[in-house]
Scaffold this active site. Structure first.
Site, PDB file in Angstrom:
ATOM      1  CG  ASP A   5      -9.273  15.742 -16.635  1.00 49.48           C
ATOM      2  OD1 ASP A   5      -8.246  15.237 -17.503  1.00 49.48           O
ATOM      3  OD2 ASP A   5     -10.067  15.157 -16.444  1.00 49.48           O
ATOM      4  CE  LYS A  46     -11.538   7.410 -20.159  1.00 49.57           C
ATOM      5  NZ  LYS A  46     -12.077   8.640 -19.893  1.00 49.57           N
ATOM      6  CE1 TYR A 100     -15.606  10.597 -18.804  1.00 49.39           C
ATOM      7  CE2 TYR A 100     -15.441  10.588 -16.609  1.00 49.39           C
ATOM      8  CZ  TYR A 100     -15.787   9.988 -17.490  1.00 49.39           C
ATOM      9  OH  TYR A 100     -16.033   8.578 -17.436  1.00 49.39           O
ATOM     10  NE  ARG A 127      -3.163  -0.029   3.226  1.00 44.79           N
ATOM     11  CZ  ARG A 127      -2.840   0.135   4.233  1.00 44.79           C
ATOM     12  NH1 ARG A 127      -2.297   1.627   4.353  1.00 44.79           N
ATOM     13  NH2 ARG A 127      -2.723  -0.609   5.204  1.00 44.79           N
TER      14      ARG A 127
HETATM   15  C1  LIG Z   1     -12.689   9.099 -18.406  1.00 46.30           C
HETATM   16  C2  LIG Z   1     -12.161  10.500 -17.965  1.00 46.30           C
HETATM   17  C3  LIG Z   1     -12.211  10.819 -16.340  1.00 46.30           C
HETATM   18  C4  LIG Z   1     -12.260   9.648 -15.388  1.00 46.30           C
HETATM   19  O1  LIG Z   1     -11.700   8.654 -15.640  1.00 46.30           O
HETATM   20  P1  LIG Z   1     -11.815   7.086 -15.046  1.00 46.30           P
HETATM   21  O2  LIG Z   1     -10.373   6.425 -15.410  1.00 46.30           O
HETATM   22  O3  LIG Z   1     -12.723   6.620 -15.964  1.00 46.30           O
HETATM   23  O4  LIG Z   1     -12.263   7.076 -13.925  1.00 46.30           O
HETATM   24  C5  LIG Z   1     -11.692  12.146 -16.322  1.00 46.30           C
HETATM   25  N1  LIG Z   1     -11.709  12.866 -16.854  1.00 46.30           N
HETATM   26  C6  LIG Z   1     -11.524  12.802 -18.314  1.00 46.30           C
HETATM   27  C7  LIG Z   1     -11.449  13.623 -19.350  1.00 46.30           C
HETATM   28  C8  LIG Z   1     -12.066  11.291 -18.774  1.00 46.30           C
HETATM   29  O5  LIG Z   1     -12.001  11.183 -20.233  1.00 46.30           O
END
Ligand SMILES: *Cc1c(COP(=O)(O)O)cnc(C)c1O
Length: 393
Positions: A181, A206, A106, A54
Site C-alpha cells: 500500500d 488521499k 490502515y 464496465r
Molecule cells: C484511506 C486509506 C485506505 C483505504 O482507502 P479508501 O479510499 O478510503 O477506501 C487504505 N490504505 C491507506 C493507507 C489509507 O490511508
C-alpha cells in the site's frame, strides 16, 4: 505531444502520459469526461475498441495509463475506493489460502481482511513487517499474499520493500503475490515495483487526487498474468471508477509533484516545531535521524509525506481539547488533502482495533496525527502554538 514516450521525468509523465490528444476525436488537450457507457460498432459481428463502460471507458483508461507510467509499471486499474482495490486483490485468493499481513496498517484494511477471510475461509497472520524474521516465520505452504504498508499509518514505521520482496519471492516457488500500500508516499516519493514487489495499491482518495473530493483506489503492476486475472475480476464484478471521478483524479495528478514537495517541507517544519514543545511527549517523523528507520526511508524513498504524529502530554481529555482548539487543522477522518487535517487515531481510523493491539503498535489516546497541508508553514505553526497555549493554560 501525442506520446510521452522518451520523456521520462516524473513531472512530465504526470502531465502527458495517457493524455495524448490524438486519442480523442476533437483532439482535446484536456481529457474529456466521456459519459457514454456504450460505443457505436461498425461491425455488429465483431465488437471493437471501447464497447461497454464496465469493460473500459476512455476517461478511466487515460487515468489508468497515467498511473501506470508514474510507477514505471505496465498496467493500472482504478476502483471506486482504496478498499475496493484491496478487495479486488483478495479475489486472487481462494478458500484455504493464507495471507501474511502487516499488523500496523490502515484500520480499514485490517477490518476488511478480517471480514473477508471469515466469509471466504482464508487464513491470515499479522506480523511486524519491519522484522523480516517474523515474515519468514509466518509464511506457510498455502501462503498466497503478503500485504504491507510503508510507511505505516499513523506511526510511520518503514518496512524494507526490496528485502521483503526478495524474501517472500524466495518461498513457495515464487508464487506469493507481494503487494504494498503506497498511499502515504505516492509514486512521486516511492516506487515499490522498482524494488521487486508485484502489486502497488493506492487509496487515490488521499495524496494522489489530493483534494478530498474523490473516493478512489488503484492497483498498478507489471505482471500481465496477474493483471489479466484482476481485469476479469473487475469487469465481472463491476468495481470500476466513474468517468467524473477518473477525470478529477487525473487532474489531481498533474500537480502531485508540486504538492508532495510542499507536504514534505511543511511536514518537516511542523515536526521540528513540535520537538521544541514542552507539552509534547514524542514526535514521530522519519526525517529525524533518531527515527528507527531514518536510513531506510532515505534509501527507498525520496521525500516525506505530510503526516506528523505526536503524543501530547496527557490523555484523551488533553488530545480532545487540543484538537478542538485548533483553527486551521480541521478535525476529520482523512489525510493527503491540500488542507491540513488532524485526528485522534485511537478514536477514528483505529477505533475498531482492540486497545491492546492498538497500544502495542504505539497508538494511544494521546496520539495525535496531523496531515500537514499546503498552507503557509508559519500559519500552521501559529495555529499549533495557540492551541497548546489554550489547552495547557
Ligand atoms: C484511506 C486509506 C485506505 C483505504 O482507502 P479508501 O479510499 O478510503 O477506501 C487504505 N490504505 C491507506 C493507507 C489509507 O490511508
Amino acid at each position: 505531444m501525442s506520446d510521452a514516450g522518451e520523456y521520462t521525468g516524473y513531472e512530465t509523465k504526470a502531465i502527458h502520459a495517457g493524455q495524448e490528444y490524438d486519442q480523442w476525436s476533437n483532439r482535446e488537450i484536456v481529457p474529456p469526461i466521456v459519459t457514454s457507457m456504450t460505443f457505436f460498432q461498425d461491425d455488429p459481428t465483431n465488437m471493437q475498441g471501447h464497447y461497454y463502460g464496465r469493460y473500459s471507458n476512455p476517461t478511466r483508461d487515460s487515468l489508468e495509463r497515467c498511473l501506470a507510467a508514474l510507477d514505471n509499471g505496465k498496467h493500472g486499474l482504478v476502483y471506486p475506493s482504496g478498499c475496493a482495490a484491496i478487495t479486488a486483490l483478495l479475489h486472487l485468493l481462494k478458500q484455504g489460502d493464507h495471507i501474511v499481513s502487516a499488523a500496523e496498517q490502515y484500520g480499514g484494511t485490517r477490518s476488511l481482511f478480517l471480514d473477508y477471510i471469515e466469509i471466504q475461509g482464508i487464513e491470515i497472520d499479522f506480523v511486524d513487517s519491519t522484522d523480516l524474521k517474523q515474515i519468514d516465520d509466518a509464511i506457510k505452504p498455502n501462503t498466497k499474499l503478503m500485504f504491507f504498508e510503508t510507511p505505516s499509518n499513523p506511526c510511520l514505521k518503514y518496512s524494507d520493500i526490496a528485502a521483503i520482496a526478495k524474501l517472500v519471492h524466495s518461498q513457495n516457488n515464487g508464487q506469493i503475490v507481494v503487494a504494498v500500500d503506497n498511499t502515504m508516499l505516492t509514486s512521486y516519493f516511492q516506487r515499490p515495483l522498482e524494488f521487486g514487489v508485484d502489486v502497488v495499491m493506492y487509496s487515490l482518495t488521499k495524496y494522489m487526487n489530493g483534494h478530498s473530493d474523490v473516493l478512489a483506489g488503484a492497483l498498478v503492476l507489471n505482471d500481465t498474468e496477474i493483471y489479466n486475472k484482476l481485469k476479469i475480476v473487475q469487469t465481472k464484478y463491476g468495481s470500476v471508477l466513474s468517468p467524473f471521478e477518473s477525470f478529477l483524479t487525473n487532474r489531481g495528478l498533474k500537480t502531485l509533484p508540486l504538492r508532495m514537495q510542499r507536504h514534505s517541507e511543511n511536514g518537516i517544519a511542523v515536526a521540528y516545531y513540535l520537538e521544541t514543545q514542552k507539552n509534547v511527549v514524542k514526535v514521530i517523523h522519519p526525517a529525524f535521524p533518531s527515527h528507527p528507520q531514518h536510513e531506510l526511508a532515505k534509501k527507498q524513498s525520496s521525500g516525506y509525506c505530510g503526516i506528523v504524529t505526536f503524543q501530547i502530554n496527557g490523555g484523551l481529555e488533553e488530545s480532545k481539547k487540543f484538537v478542538q482548539n485548533l483553527r486551521l487543522f480541521q478535525s476529520c477522518g482523512s489525510l493527503g488533502s491540500y488542507g491540513s487535517y488532524v485526528m485522534i487515531s485511537a478514536r477514528v481510523s483505529h477505533v475498531d482495533v482492540p486497545k491492546e493491539v492498538r497500544e502495542s503498535i504505539g497508538i494511544f489516546d494521546s496520539t495525535i496525527r496531523l496531515s500537514v497541508g499546503l498552507e503557509s508553514a508559519d500559519d500552521l505553526i501559529k495555529d499549533l502554538k495557540q492551541a497548546f497555549e489554550k489547552t495547557f493554560a
